[in-house]
Design a protein around this motif. Structure first.
Motif, short mmCIF file in Angstrom:
data_model
loop_
_atom_site.label_atom_id
_atom_site.label_comp_id
_atom_site.label_asym_id
_atom_site.label_seq_id
_atom_site.Cartn_x
_atom_site.Cartn_y
_atom_site.Cartn_z
N LEU A 75 51.62 60.41 2.64
CA LEU A 75 50.41 61.23 2.49
C LEU A 75 49.20 60.60 3.15
CD1 LEU A 75 50.89 62.32 -1.23
CD2 LEU A 75 51.56 63.55 0.84
N ASN A 76 49.37 59.45 3.79
CA ASN A 76 48.28 58.76 4.51
C ASN A 76 47.11 58.45 3.59
OD1 ASN A 76 47.68 57.71 7.14
ND2 ASN A 76 46.00 59.17 7.24
N ARG A 77 47.40 57.91 2.42
CA ARG A 77 46.36 57.56 1.45
C ARG A 77 45.86 56.15 1.67
NH1 ARG A 77 49.37 59.49 -4.12
NH2 ARG A 77 48.85 61.72 -4.04
N ALA A 78 44.62 55.91 1.24
CA ALA A 78 44.07 54.55 1.26
C ALA A 78 44.55 53.75 0.06
CB ALA A 78 42.54 54.60 1.28
N THR A 79 44.78 54.43 -1.07
CA THR A 79 45.30 53.79 -2.29
C THR A 79 46.41 54.66 -2.86
OG1 THR A 79 43.65 54.92 -3.68
CG2 THR A 79 43.07 52.73 -2.80
N GLN A 80 47.15 54.12 -3.84
CA GLN A 80 48.24 54.85 -4.48
C GLN A 80 49.19 55.46 -3.44
OE1 GLN A 80 46.07 57.62 -7.03
NE2 GLN A 80 46.18 56.18 -8.73
N LYS A 81 49.65 54.60 -2.54
CA LYS A 81 50.51 55.06 -1.47
C LYS A 81 51.89 55.44 -2.00
CE LYS A 81 48.17 51.95 1.77
NZ LYS A 81 48.34 50.82 2.73
N ARG A 82 52.48 56.43 -1.38
CA ARG A 82 53.82 56.88 -1.74
C ARG A 82 54.68 56.92 -0.49
NH1 ARG A 82 53.44 62.41 -4.83
NH2 ARG A 82 55.68 61.98 -5.03
N ARG A 399 44.16 53.94 9.50
CA ARG A 399 42.99 54.82 9.68
C ARG A 399 41.97 54.49 8.62
NH1 ARG A 399 42.61 61.06 9.19
NH2 ARG A 399 40.97 61.59 10.67
N SER A 400 40.75 54.21 9.05
CA SER A 400 39.68 53.85 8.11
C SER A 400 38.41 54.60 8.50
CB SER A 400 39.43 52.34 8.14
OG SER A 400 39.04 51.92 9.44
N SER A 401 37.54 54.81 7.51
CA SER A 401 36.28 55.50 7.77
C SER A 401 35.17 54.82 6.98
CB SER A 401 36.37 56.98 7.37
OG SER A 401 36.41 57.11 5.96
N ASN A 402 33.93 55.09 7.38
CA ASN A 402 32.78 54.51 6.69
C ASN A 402 32.33 55.37 5.51
OD1 ASN A 402 31.74 56.67 8.12
ND2 ASN A 402 29.91 55.61 8.83
N ASN A 403 33.08 56.45 5.22
CA ASN A 403 32.74 57.32 4.09
C ASN A 403 34.03 57.88 3.51
OD1 ASN A 403 31.82 59.21 2.26
ND2 ASN A 403 30.26 60.04 3.63
N ARG A 404 34.70 57.12 2.64
CA ARG A 404 35.99 57.52 2.11
C ARG A 404 35.90 58.70 1.15
NH1 ARG A 404 40.16 54.48 3.53
NH2 ARG A 404 39.84 52.36 4.30
N LEU A 405 34.70 59.01 0.65
CA LEU A 405 34.56 60.19 -0.20
C LEU A 405 34.71 61.47 0.62
CD1 LEU A 405 31.56 59.13 -2.49
CD2 LEU A 405 34.01 59.12 -3.03
N GLN A 406 34.34 61.40 1.90
CA GLN A 406 34.43 62.57 2.77
C GLN A 406 35.71 62.59 3.59
OE1 GLN A 406 32.47 65.14 3.06
NE2 GLN A 406 30.61 64.58 1.99
N GLY A 409 41.91 58.02 4.35
CA GLY A 409 42.78 57.45 5.37
C GLY A 409 43.36 56.14 4.88
N GLY A 410 44.47 55.75 5.44
CA GLY A 410 45.10 54.51 5.02
C GLY A 410 46.03 54.00 6.09
N SER A 411 46.75 52.96 5.74
CA SER A 411 47.70 52.36 6.67
C SER A 411 49.12 52.69 6.23
CB SER A 411 47.51 50.85 6.73
OG SER A 411 47.71 50.27 5.46
N GLY A 412 50.04 52.59 7.17
CA GLY A 412 51.43 52.87 6.86
C GLY A 412 52.35 52.25 7.89
N PHE A 413 53.58 52.05 7.48
CA PHE A 413 54.60 51.51 8.39
C PHE A 413 55.76 52.49 8.45
CE2 PHE A 413 58.52 49.07 9.13
CZ PHE A 413 58.19 48.52 10.37
N GLU A 414 56.19 52.80 9.66
CA GLU A 414 57.30 53.71 9.87
C GLU A 414 58.39 53.00 10.65
OE1 GLU A 414 55.93 57.53 11.56
OE2 GLU A 414 53.94 56.65 11.35
N ALA A 415 59.62 53.32 10.36
CA ALA A 415 60.76 52.79 11.10
C ALA A 415 61.91 53.77 10.97
CB ALA A 415 61.18 51.41 10.58
N GLY A 416 62.73 53.83 12.00
CA GLY A 416 63.85 54.75 11.93
C GLY A 416 64.73 54.68 13.15
#
Length: 423
Positions: A75-82, A399-406, A409-416
Motif C-alpha cells: 500500500l506504499n505506506r510510511a508506517t504500518q507497512k503490509r 517516496r517521501s514528502s515534506n507534508n505527510r498529512l497531505q 509515501g514510504g519505502s518498499g522492497f520488491e523481488a520476484g
C-alpha cells in the motif's frame, strides 16, 4: 524492461485528467530503451527471437507471462507497512498484416493479479489496440489508432490517489487520426487525438466506497510536428500541441477542466560512433477553469543520451520536466522533474543484466507540498530459446514528502521472477 512497473520517469499513464499526450503515428527511432537497435539492451539475437505464427498473410505472436513477486509495502505506506506475495498472469497476442500500401497491427493483452494476504488488491486488467496505415501517395500516408484499456494506477507515482483501499481503476478509450507527408529532407505530421477516461469507485477497508468520478475526463488534442533530416544523419524537429480537457462529472469544488498548449524543438543525432543523443526544450501553458488551481506557464525539456562503451554494454541517461495530472481533489497539475539511468550488460549472448537508478522530484503547488521518489533496481533476463524467456528482479523504492498529512509515501522492497512462453 516491461516489468519495471514503478519506473519513475514514465509519466504518460498518470492519474487524473489526461492532457496533451498526443501519440506519434509511428516512432522514428527503434522501439525500446535505447536510440539504436544494434547494441546491448535492444539487440535481437539471431535465432533467439520468437517467430510467431504466419497464416494467410497475417503474422500472429501470442505469449503468456507468469510473474511471482513479493512486495514489503503493497500500500506504499510510511508506517504500518503490509507486505504480500502475489502472482500475475499476463496473456498477450499481437497480429500484423498488410502490404506496402496498407498495413495494420492489432494488440491485445490482459493481466490477472492475485495477492496471498491482501486480497483487496486483486485486480483484472485488459487492453486492445488497433493501428492502421494507408499510403495515399508515394510519400504521404494516413494513420489511424483506436484503443480501449481497463487499467489500474501503480502506487507510488506522481498523481496517484492518496485514498487507501482497492487499486484506482480506470477505463480509457482513445482514437487518433494522423497524416504524414515527406518532401525532400522535410517530413510533416499532423494529428488529432480524442481520449475519454472514467474511474471506478475505490472500495475502502471499512466497506465504504469513495467516488472517483471527479477524475473523469474528455480530452481533444491537436498536434503538428515537422522534422528535417540533416546531411550527417541527424534530425531536427519542432512540434506544437493544443489540448482541451473537460471534467464532465466534477463537482464545483474540483473541476479540473483546462486548456493549453506546448511548443518544443530539438535534435536527434549521433555525437560520435559511440554516443547518440536526443535533446528538446520548449514551453508549456495550462490554464484551469477553476480558480482554486494554479495555472502553469513555464519551460519543459527532455534530454536522453546513450553511450555504448563496448559491444556488450550500453548506458542510457535521461532527464526532463513535465506537468502531470493529479488524483488529489485539491491539486491539479503536478510539476515533475525526473532523471533516470539504465545500464545494460550482455553477460552472454542470451543473458542480459539491467541496472536502473531513477529519481523524481514532484511539486504539488496548490498544497505547498514537495515529494521525492527514488528507485534502485536490477534485473537479469535469460533467453532459454526462441519460445521461452525468464528473469529475476529486485527493486528498492522510496517516496517521501515534506507534508505527510497531505501526501503519504514510504519505502518498499520488491523481488520476484517471471517466465514468458511465446509461439
Amino acid at each position: 524492461m516491461i516489468f519495471f512497473r514503478l519506473t519513475l520517469l514514465a509519466t504518460i499513464f498518470v492519474s487524473g485528467t489526461a492532457f496533451a499526450q498526443t501519440r506519434e503515428p509511428f516512432q522514428s527511432e527503434p522501439s525500446g530503451p535505447l536510440l539504436r537497435s544494434n547494441v546491448a539492451g535492444s539487440r535481437q539475437q539471431a535465432g533467439l527471437a520468437s517467430e510467431g505464427i504466419s497464416t494467410g498473410g497475417i503474422l500472429i505472436q501470442p505469449s503468456l507471462t507468469v510473474k511471482v513477486e513479493s512486495d514489503s509495502n503493497v500500500l506504499n505506506r510510511a508506517t504500518q507497512k503490509r507486505g504480500s506475495v502475489f502472482v500475475v498472469v499476463m496473456p498477450t497476442v499481437n497480429a500484423a498484416g498488410g502490404t506496402e500500401q496498407a498495413s495494420y497491427v492489432v494488440r491485445a493483452q490482459a493481466a490477472v493479479a492475485r495477492f496471498a494476504s491482501i486480497t483487496s488488491q486483486n485486480s483484472e486488467t485488459f487492453g486492445i489496440e488497433a493501428n492502421g496505415r494507408l499510403a495515399v501517395a508515394k510519400k504521404a500516408s494516413v494513420f489511424t489508432r483506436v484503443a480501449f484499456d481497463k487499467k489500474i494506477e501503480p502506487r507510488g507515482q506522481a498523481g496517484e490517489s492518496i485514498t487507501e483501499g482497492s487499486p484506482a481503476e480506470y477505463r480509457q478509450f482513445e482514437a487518433q487520426i494522423a497524416a504524414r507527408a515527406e518532401t525532400g529532407a522535410m517530413r510533416l505530421t499532423a494529428s488529432v487525438t480524442a481520449t475519454k477516461r472514467d474511474y471506478a469507485d475505490i472500495k475502502l477497508e471499512n466497506g465504504q466506497t469513495e467516488d472517483q468520478q471527479f477524475r473523469a475526463s474528455n480530452v481533444v488534442s491537436f498536434a503538428l510536428k515537422s522534422e528535417y533530416a540533416l546531411p550527417n544523419g541527424g534530425i531536427l524537429f519542432a512540434a506544437g500541441t493544443y489540448s482541451k480537457a473537460d471534467s464532465p462529472n466534477a463537482p464545483s469544488c474540483c473541476d479540473q477542466s483546462s486548456k493549453g498548449g506546448q511548443a518544443i524543438a530539438g535534435i536527434r543525432t549521433e555525437l560520435s560512433k559511440l554516443v547518440s543523443a536526443e535533446i528538446s526544450a520548449g514551453y508549456v501553458t495550462r490554464d484551469y477553469i477553476s480558480n482554486i488551481y494554479k495555472d502553469f506557464n513555464g519551460p519543459v525539456w527532455q534530454a536522453k543520451v546513450d553511450w555504448y562503451p563496448t559491444p556488450l554494454m550500453s548506458l542510457s541517461v535521461a532527464s526532463g520536466r513535465k506537468i502531470v495530472n493529479s488524483g488529489i481533489p485539491t491539486v491539479a497539475g503536478i510539476v515533475v522533474d525526473a532523471t533516470s539511468l539504465q545500464l545494460f550488460y550482455e553477460v552472454r549472448r542470451n543473458i542480459d543484466v539491467v541496472l536502473t537508478l531513477a529519481r523524481s522530484d514532484e511539486n504539488y503547488r496548490e498544497i505547498d507540498t514537495k515529494a521525492v521518489a527514488t528507485l534502485v533496481g536490477v534485473e537479469g533476463r535469460y533467453i532459454i530459446n526462441s519460445r521461452f524467456t525468464g528473469g529475476l528482479f529486485s527493486r528498492l523504492r522510496d517516496r517521501s514528502s515534506n507534508n505527510r498529512l497531505q501526501l503519504s509515501g514510504g519505502s518498499g522492497f520488491e523481488a520476484g521472477l517471471w517466465l514468458r512462453a511465446s509461439l
